[in-house]
Design an enzyme around this catalytic site. Structure first.
Site, short mmCIF file in Angstrom:
data_model
loop_
_atom_site.label_atom_id
_atom_site.label_comp_id
_atom_site.label_asym_id
_atom_site.label_seq_id
_atom_site.Cartn_x
_atom_site.Cartn_y
_atom_site.Cartn_z
N SER A 96 0.85 -1.31 -0.12
CA SER A 96 0.12 0.00 -0.15
C SER A 96 0.80 1.34 0.07
CB SER A 96 -1.15 -0.12 1.25
OG SER A 96 -1.90 1.01 1.08
N ASP A 233 -2.16 6.09 -3.53
CA ASP A 233 -1.05 5.60 -3.04
C ASP A 233 -0.65 4.40 -3.85
OD1 ASP A 233 -3.11 4.12 -2.45
OD2 ASP A 233 -2.56 3.26 -0.54
N ASP A 235 -1.19 1.29 -4.00
CA ASP A 235 -2.18 0.26 -4.66
C ASP A 235 -3.40 0.79 -5.10
OD1 ASP A 235 -2.82 0.55 -1.97
OD2 ASP A 235 -3.73 -1.24 -1.79
N ASP A 237 -5.88 2.24 -3.10
CA ASP A 237 -7.14 2.02 -2.47
C ASP A 237 -7.28 3.29 -1.71
OD1 ASP A 237 -4.94 1.95 -0.60
OD2 ASP A 237 -5.94 0.40 0.63
#
Length: 449
Positions: A96, A233, A235, A237
């Protein structure tokens, strides 16, 4: 926190605590836990992701589990693909917003929601036992590759529609969002200017979208006279937003705005957030028919409460939003489309933000070895109740004490060796006074642990 799983899956430095050997065993454990079926696997752009994926996939195949490899994919796309292909679970190889030397493994349910702590505990038990299912040579799992990006965009366009076109500057941080977010914005009819859209695994800015890390995005929005800046960020999400005047929109403000818009779009109802969210959200959504429910930090806790209460929207003050009408996976990419729809319907963010109450929020991170966290929290819980005069206590995740015009949250990080302090007050003077006491209390507690 379990032995392997924290608040957001397994995470740590590659080839230190997160190794190919561990990924292999996680694959075997997940395949054993599922006892058949299929698993979607996607990775972020980190240089170690492919290595971990191959090990994990080998473990899954060895148990007779089918693997649907969607390759380089932001976490929201993994969650989408699980439901698209009717899979039994999904795995994202990602750390992440952590630095590039980190990586991790996050497991998702068939409905797109992350595995609960209880489910992760069952996986850990299988991991520790080593009692893995072993498929015979003629019953090992099959591997197929798929690309759900086009279907993701197609279905998103059915839920979000713009009457006008806008100039959007998009900073994907060289992360997995690079392969999807700019394309969705373009298909919405917007002019897209991309920054840091090279999915190389080498990050040129801090991955957590904040005012400091998004300074280049802010300057570009201003220079190009763009309508908005959107960032993700590693990934994707999460979402960070720069308004039309080139200013970073504080997380609390953006959370309030989008929650309010969701209430306007889908009707009155419950808004789920976490214990580290401030009073601004309550004050902003109540007049719009929203009722705020707080839960533990982490997207799985938010998603769980959304399901339990039939909530309209769920989000954390970290830019992590869950739109239950779309999916139970946190989705910064779809969130970006909703931000543009909100602008299209209601006007520029710089104007909308003026209606959100502003309080003073301070945050601190204090180093604390993981093995000291439990004892330190015991001490903090006792001392905090003696040190501060409070009216309400929330202890579902760390310790949150509240008064009418301030609150403080003491909480151990689930992904890093630190203790977190988050607080809010109506004045800067009061906030600084509270933080000084809180930091001293935490440092002393760690020293005594």
């Amino acid at each position: 926190m379990g032995k392997y799983f924290g608040t957001s899956g397994i995470r740590g430095v590659f080839n230190d605590c997160v190794t190919p050997e561990l990924a292999l065993r996680v694959g075997k454990a997940l395949g054993t836990y599922l006892d058949g079926g299929s698993v979607v696997v996607g990775i972020d752009t980190r240089t170690s992701s492919e290595t971990l994926k191959r090990a994990l996939v080998s473990g899954l195949l060895s148990t007779g589990t089918e693997v649907i490899d969607i390759g380089l994919a932001p976490t929201p796309l993994t969650g989408f693909a699980i439901r698209l292909y009717g899979a039994d679970a999904g795995v994202t190889i990602t750390a992440s917003h952590n630095p590039p030397e980190y990586n991790g493994i996050k497991v998702w349910q068939s409905n797109g929601m992350a595995y609960t702590p209880e489910m992760e505990a069952e996986l850990e038990a299988i991991l520790d036992s080593g009692n893995f299912k072993k498929a015979p040579w003629n019953e090992i799992g099959t591997l197929r590759r798929a690309n759900p990006r086009g279907e993701y965009v197609k279905r998103a366009l059915k839920m979000v529609e713009l009457e006008n076109s806008y100039t959007v500057v998009l900073d994907t941080g060289n992360g997995a969002g690079s392969v999807l977010s700019p394309y969705l914005q373009r298909e919405l009819g917007n002019k897209v200017i991309s920054l840091n859209a090279h999915p190389s695994g080498f990050f040129v800015r801090e991955l957590e979208p904040n005012a400091k890390s998004l300074s280049a995005l802010a300057k570009t929005v201003k220079a190009m006279k763009a309508d908005v800046g959107i960032a993700h960020d590693g990934d994707a999400d999460r979402i960070g937003v720069i308004d039309d005047e080139g200013n970073f929109v504080e997380y609390e403000v953006m959370l309030s705005l989008i929650a309010g818009y969701m209430l306007r779009k889908f009707g009155k109802g419950k808004v789920v957030t976490t214990v580290d969210a401030g009073f601004a959200l309550d004050d902003y959504v109540k007049p719009l028919g929203g009722e705020v429910i707080r839960t533990r930090v982490g997207d799985v806790a938010v998603a769980d409460e959304l399901v339990r209460h039939g909530g309209v929207f769920g989000g954390e003050p970290s830019g992590t939003w869950i739109i239950p009408q779309w999916n139970f996976t946190p989705d910064g990419i779809f969130a970006g489309a909703l931000v543009l729809e909100m602008i299209d319907r209601l006007g520029p963010i710089s104007e909308l933000a003026k209606d959100v109450p502003r309080y003073v929020t301070l945050r601190a991170k204090i180093p604390c070895p993981n093995e000291k966290k439990a004892k330190a929290m015991e001490i903090i819980a006792k001392e905090a109740l003696k040190t501060f005069e409070y009216k309400r206590l929330i202890d579902i995740d760390g310790i949150r004490i509240e008064n009418d015009d301030w609150w403080i949250l003491f909480r151990p990080s689930g992904t890093e060796p630190i203790m977190r302090i988050t607080l809010e007050a109506h004045t800067e003077e009061k906030a600084k006074e509270l933080m000084e006491k809180a930091e001293r209390l935490v440092r002393e507690a760690i020293a005594r642990s």
